[in-house]
Motif scaffolding. Structure first.
Motif, PDB file in Angstrom:
ATOM      1  N   LYS A  68      69.227  15.509 -11.536  1.00 58.84           N
ATOM      2  CA  LYS A  68      70.147  15.006 -12.556  1.00 58.84           C
ATOM      3  C   LYS A  68      69.898  13.519 -12.812  1.00 58.84           C
ATOM      4  O   LYS A  68      69.531  12.778 -11.901  1.00 58.84           O
ATOM      5  N   ASP A  77      73.335  19.427 -18.983  1.00 55.89           N
ATOM      6  CA  ASP A  77      74.602  19.744 -18.320  1.00 55.89           C
ATOM      7  C   ASP A  77      75.719  19.342 -19.285  1.00 55.89           C
ATOM      8  O   ASP A  77      76.114  18.177 -19.343  1.00 55.89           O
ATOM      9  N   ARG A 137      72.764  14.767 -17.859  1.00 53.83           N
ATOM     10  CA  ARG A 137      74.168  15.082 -17.578  1.00 53.83           C
ATOM     11  C   ARG A 137      75.128  14.016 -18.078  1.00 53.83           C
ATOM     12  O   ARG A 137      76.282  13.962 -17.671  1.00 53.83           O
ATOM     13  N   HIS A 151      79.395  18.161 -17.216  1.00 53.97           N
ATOM     14  CA  HIS A 151      79.524  16.769 -16.781  1.00 53.97           C
ATOM     15  C   HIS A 151      79.277  15.802 -17.941  1.00 53.97           C
ATOM     16  O   HIS A 151      79.784  14.679 -17.933  1.00 53.97           O
ATOM     17  N   CYS A 158      67.529  17.114 -15.546  1.00 46.96           N
ATOM     18  CA  CYS A 158      68.832  17.519 -16.072  1.00 46.96           C
ATOM     19  C   CYS A 158      69.557  16.315 -16.652  1.00 46.96           C
ATOM     20  O   CYS A 158      69.968  15.413 -15.916  1.00 46.96           O
TER      21      CYS A 158
END
Length: 326
Positions: free
Chosen positions: A207, A261, A229, A264, A227
């Motif tokens: 992330k 994501d 986020r 979040h 990722c």
């Protein structure tokens, strides 16, 4: 530096280049491609002469790579990386969906969510066993008990398990029970942890840090799933600001897969589906979504979790968008 081999280069010629690289005190990273092999060179303190490699048998050309992140660039590898998680793939033509609760609270909750996640055709189940929390009084996860529940879910539904490791002992447990190691935003630049994860045989989901630039994020990555986020900004209408522009930006730089994501990245239930749709529309390889059977009773991040019905509807919508753009 990048050493590009001829299309008909032999294994012996490739090994010969690797020996020369290592004799110079450098590290060689062999990257087989569809038509030819490239060898990345790292560990140099200064400029390396191209003449060391240009006349070696089997070498087509040697190229200087000026970007600080070497192994993940399109200069090194033109083909997109496909991360294989026990047979379920991220980065190919399909839309990977990683869904589940923020934290595993009990067996009944986890199985109810897993049944719906499996029902929409997702192949990955996320669930936190160890939760990094701002408050020491907040629910911090069930630990190994949660990982044992996740194993039962894998056995029942065939879903691949994604769970976060907070420290080196946590990596040992994730390796024992799960299929993919998640590194959270707080640990994106925890290089002691990253080095331990780099030795693992499990694939990694990295992330983006809450205040990390794109370069800092990519410098922490090597053969992982990225990722996005959300990052911290001055916006007050969301928990974080989901940087959708990071998707095409990363695709222009790197061969690594990137997912979004949307939970979040927003922190608010009603924003998750619209941002998930947008993430797929800009080319994300997959989505990470928090789902809960009763978000109002969730012990962690209930405000950003979709209900089971909302998740099923979102899955239909994002798949329709993915089918159109692909």
């Amino acid at each position: 530096m990048l050493v590009v081999m001829n299309a008909n280069a032999t294994e012996g010629e490739i090994a010969g280049v690797v020996r020369v690289i290592e004799s110079l005190g450098l590290r060689a990273h062999v990257m087989p491609g569809a038509s030819r092999t490239a060898i990345g060179v790292t560990g140099n303190k200064g400029v390396i002469s191209l003449q060391h490699f240009e006349n070696l048998p089997g070498v087509a050309e040697a190229i200087r790579v000026t970007k600080p992140y070497k192994l993940i660039t399109l200069d090194l590898k033109q083909e997109r990386t496909i991360v294989d998680v026990g047979g379920a793939k991220i980065g190919n033509s399909s839309l990977a969906m990683i869904a589940g609760p923020c934290a595993i609270e009990n067996r009944k909750q986890a199985f109810a969510i897993a049944e719906v996640v499996k029902g929409v055709g997702a192949k990955f189940f996320r669930g936190g066993a160890f939760k990094p929390r701002t408050s020491p009084y907040a629910f911090a996860g069930l630990g190994e008990e949660a990982l044992k529940i996740l194993v039962e879910i894998r056995e029942r539904y065939g879903l691949k398990i994604v769970s976060e490791a907070l420290d080196e002992p946590g990596v040992d447990l994730i390796e024992k029970y799960a299929d993919m190691i998640q590194i959270g935003a707080r640990n994106m630049q925890n290089y002691t942890l990253l080095r331990r994860v780099g030795r693992s045989k499990l694939p990694v989901l990295l992330k983006r840090g809450m205040a990390a630039t794109l370069e800092e994020w990519l410098l922490a990555a090597d053969q992982v799933v990225l990722c996005e986020r959300g990052v911290r900004t001055f916006a007050q209408h969301t928990r974080n600001t989901l940087d959708l522009a990071a998707v095409p930006a990363v695709r222009r730089i790197s061969h690594l897969p990137i997912i979004i994501d949307a939970s979040h990245g927003t922190g608010k239930n009603y924003m998750v589906t619209p941002l998930a749709r947008a993430g797929v529309a800009v080319g994300a390889d997959g989505l990470m979504i928090e789902v809960h059977c009763k978000p109002e009773e969730a012990l962690s991040d209930g405000a950003q979790a979709l209900t089971l019905d909302e998740f099923e509807q979102m899955a239909k919508e994002v798949r329709a968008i993915h089918d159109v753009i692909s």
